[in-house]
Structures are given as structure tokens and as C-alpha cells.
Design an enzyme around this catalytic site. Structure first.
Site, mmCIF file in Angstrom:
data_model
loop_
_atom_site.group_PDB
_atom_site.id
_atom_site.type_symbol
_atom_site.label_atom_id
_atom_site.label_comp_id
_atom_site.label_asym_id
_atom_site.label_seq_id
_atom_site.Cartn_x
_atom_site.Cartn_y
_atom_site.Cartn_z
ATOM 1 N N GLU A 13 0.829 -1.215 0.000
ATOM 2 C CA GLU A 13 0.000 0.000 0.000
ATOM 3 C C GLU A 13 0.861 1.262 0.000
ATOM 4 O O GLU A 13 0.655 2.165 0.824
ATOM 5 C CB GLU A 13 -1.006 0.005 1.164
ATOM 6 C CG GLU A 13 -2.183 -0.936 0.922
ATOM 7 C CD GLU A 13 -3.425 -0.543 1.705
ATOM 8 O OE1 GLU A 13 -4.247 0.219 1.170
ATOM 9 O OE2 GLU A 13 -3.581 -1.012 2.856
ATOM 10 N N ASP A 22 1.072 -8.372 2.963
ATOM 11 C CA ASP A 22 -0.237 -8.275 3.606
ATOM 12 C C ASP A 22 -1.124 -9.280 2.893
ATOM 13 O O ASP A 22 -1.540 -9.049 1.757
ATOM 14 C CB ASP A 22 -0.763 -6.848 3.461
ATOM 15 C CG ASP A 22 -2.180 -6.696 4.027
ATOM 16 O OD1 ASP A 22 -2.767 -7.711 4.456
ATOM 17 O OD2 ASP A 22 -2.694 -5.560 4.008
ATOM 18 N N ASN A 35 -4.065 -10.301 3.924
ATOM 19 C CA ASN A 35 -5.484 -10.015 4.179
ATOM 20 C C ASN A 35 -6.268 -11.261 4.584
ATOM 21 O O ASN A 35 -7.470 -11.377 4.310
ATOM 22 C CB ASN A 35 -6.126 -9.293 2.992
ATOM 23 C CG ASN A 35 -6.130 -7.779 3.178
ATOM 24 O OD1 ASN A 35 -6.470 -7.281 4.246
ATOM 25 N ND2 ASN A 35 -5.750 -7.049 2.144
ATOM 26 N N ASP A 84 -0.413 -10.072 8.250
ATOM 27 C CA ASP A 84 0.858 -9.856 7.537
ATOM 28 C C ASP A 84 1.838 -10.950 7.947
ATOM 29 O O ASP A 84 1.828 -11.393 9.098
ATOM 30 C CB ASP A 84 1.435 -8.486 7.900
ATOM 31 C CG ASP A 84 0.473 -7.356 7.577
ATOM 32 O OD1 ASP A 84 0.549 -6.826 6.462
ATOM 33 O OD2 ASP A 84 -0.374 -7.031 8.444
#
Length: 254
Positions: A34, A144, A146, A215
Site C-alpha cells: 500500500e 499483507d 489479508n 501480515d
DNA sequence: ATGGTAGTTTGACTA
């Protein structure tokens, strides 16, 4: 060799925090997610001054991944194997010190059963197919994901039961990814609950430690055998304008 | 039952 992974939630917003952290901890490799910046906006020079090479794949406003490394990266790729570069910037891979390293940002999925959820599950299959071709290499996959892999990775498993990041199909997708021969390094050294890497900005989640561990640093078997320590830098979630994620890390005796 | 916060960007989306 210390390898860290951090969802920074905007590199431009948190560049100073990143540089201070690099200065303080000097990891050999940092995988970022991100970054939320285009390749033109990536702060190559500031990171070079801090002693790091940058490999990056970004887009405007959303997503964006990068690998920072003390050693010069080779064979940088910004897509899954044999695929055109994705519209969504979620994968970058580089060869560093004879390791094949991936920084990945898995789709969030929004809500179970939504189109975004199906996209997430399909993306996981594509990632698995790509990584299965890396089988005979020394491989690290950071990012990450998720997905909170198990109930122990969730502050309140009953509350989260079946919800996004905890649903059976997402956990199965994560397991199938690991089945290509990847090991979750944190659990080699830390088996207790209460270890999280993400806390929602809302509802005082962090002070109440209502988090998820989504993560991770995954390593293939021969590297996992050389993993001497692993952890989560919870301190990085504190202070002024933190990311909603803390960095996760693993050390290897190569 | 709702909305709470944050980042990018100035309306609305993603998370």
C-alpha cells in the site's frame, strides 16, 4: 539477514517514519505494501541516501508494492508468472542475495460473497500457481495477505467467525498457498495468541489490542530451517499518524 | 442498528 514486511498505508504520508525506522533497525530487506504512489512519485533518492535500493510497482491512489534492499536487486518482475502486468499493483519480485523475494498485497475482498471476495480468491489461485513454479528456489514471500490464517491470529474468533479475512474459503486459499512449500516464519518461534499485525483505525482497536495477524514472512523449507528469530514491531503502530499495520520480520542465518 | 478512522483526493472509493 533480517527481512521485514510492512503495509505502510501511503509511502508519501509516512516517508519520515520509514526512514527513521530504517535508520534504527537496519533490516537487509524491507517489503512494502500500500505505497499508494505512482512509480514517478517513488522516493528513490531519499531511500538511496538511507542505503537502500528500491524496486517498486505502483499506481495512483491505491495498492502499490515495493522491495527495499541493501544489496542490488536482480531480475525484478512486477507481475505474476507469465501474466501481463495487473491493473492492480499487488506483486513485485526480485532476486536478492540468491533469494527469490516477493512483496505481495492480497486483495481485501470487502465482504464475503461480494465480487471483490471472488476476485480475492481467484487472485490467491493465480499467486499459488505462480509460486509453484519457483519450487526449487530459495523463496521468501512477504506481505499483507489479508487473511488471518487461524483463530489464534484473531483477537475475538467468535466475533470474526466467517467474516472477511477469516472465512473458511479465504483460510483454505492461504493454506493452499502455503502448500506449495511455504512456512509462516512467525509460528516457528512464537506460538502464543495475542500477536497481531493490523488494528482497525476505528473503535480504539489498537489500545484495546483488538487486532488480526494478516501480515507475514513466508519462507520455503530450507530457508525456514535457517530462520533464527521472528516477530512483529508493535511499537510502530503507536505515536502520531501510524499506519494501521505494524511491520513483521524474520531473521535468517544464511 | 449504526458508525466509528484514515488516505487519496474534493466526491467517493477503499480499507
Amino acid at each position: 539477514m533480517k527481512i521485514a514486511s510492512w503495509n505502510i498505508n501511503s509511502l508519501r504520508k509516512r516517508q519520515d517514519r520509514l526512514l527513521a525506522w530504517l535508520e534504527g533497525t537496519r533490516p537487509d530487506v524491507v517489503c512494502l505494501q500500500e505505497t499508494k504512489c505512482t512509480d514517478e512519485q517513488f522516493p528513490v533518492l531519499a531511500l538511496q541516501s538511507a542505503g537502500y535500493h528500491s524496486s517498486y510497482h505502483g499506481e495512483k491512489s491505491y495498492n502499490g508494492v515495493a522491495i527495499l534492499s541493501k544489496e542490488k536487486p536482480q531480475d525484478v518482475r512486477a507481475s505474476l508468472c507469465n501474466e501481463v502486468i495487473d491493473r492492480q499493483a499487488r506483486v513485485i519480485a526480485a532476486k536478492i542475495d540468491n533469494l527469490r523475494l516477493y512483496s505481495i498485497y492480497a486483495p481485501n475482498g470487502q465482504a464475503v460473497g461480494s465480487p471483490a471476495y471472488e476476485y480475492k480468491l481467484n487472485w490467491y489461485m493465480r499467486l499459488r500457481d505462480c509460486l509453484s513454479k519457483e519450487k526449487n528456489r530459495e523463496l521468501i514471500v512477504c506481505g499483507d495477505f489479508n487473511v488471518a490464517p487461524e483463530d489464534i491470529d484473531v483477537h475475538d474468533p467468535m466475533l470474526w467467525r466467517g467474516a472477511i479475512m477469516c472465512s473458511d474459503r479465504e483460510r483454505a486459499a492461504f493454506r493452499q498457498l502455503c502448500d506449495v512449500g511455504l512456512i509462516d516464519t512467525l509460528r516457528l518461534h512464537r506460538q502464543e495468541g495475542g500477536l497481531f499485525s493490523w488494528w482497525d483505525y476505528r473503535m480504539l482497536s489498537f489500545p484495546k489490542n483488538r487486532g488480526l495477524r494478516i501480515d507475514a514472512v513466508l519462507a520455503n523449507k530450507s530457508l525456514a530451517e535457517k530462520c533464527t528469530a521472528a516477530g512483529i514491531e508493535r511499537e510502530m503502530r503507536k505515536g502520531k499518524e501510524p499506519s494501521d499495520h505494524a511491520p513483521v520480520w524474520a531473521e535468517f542465518n544464511l
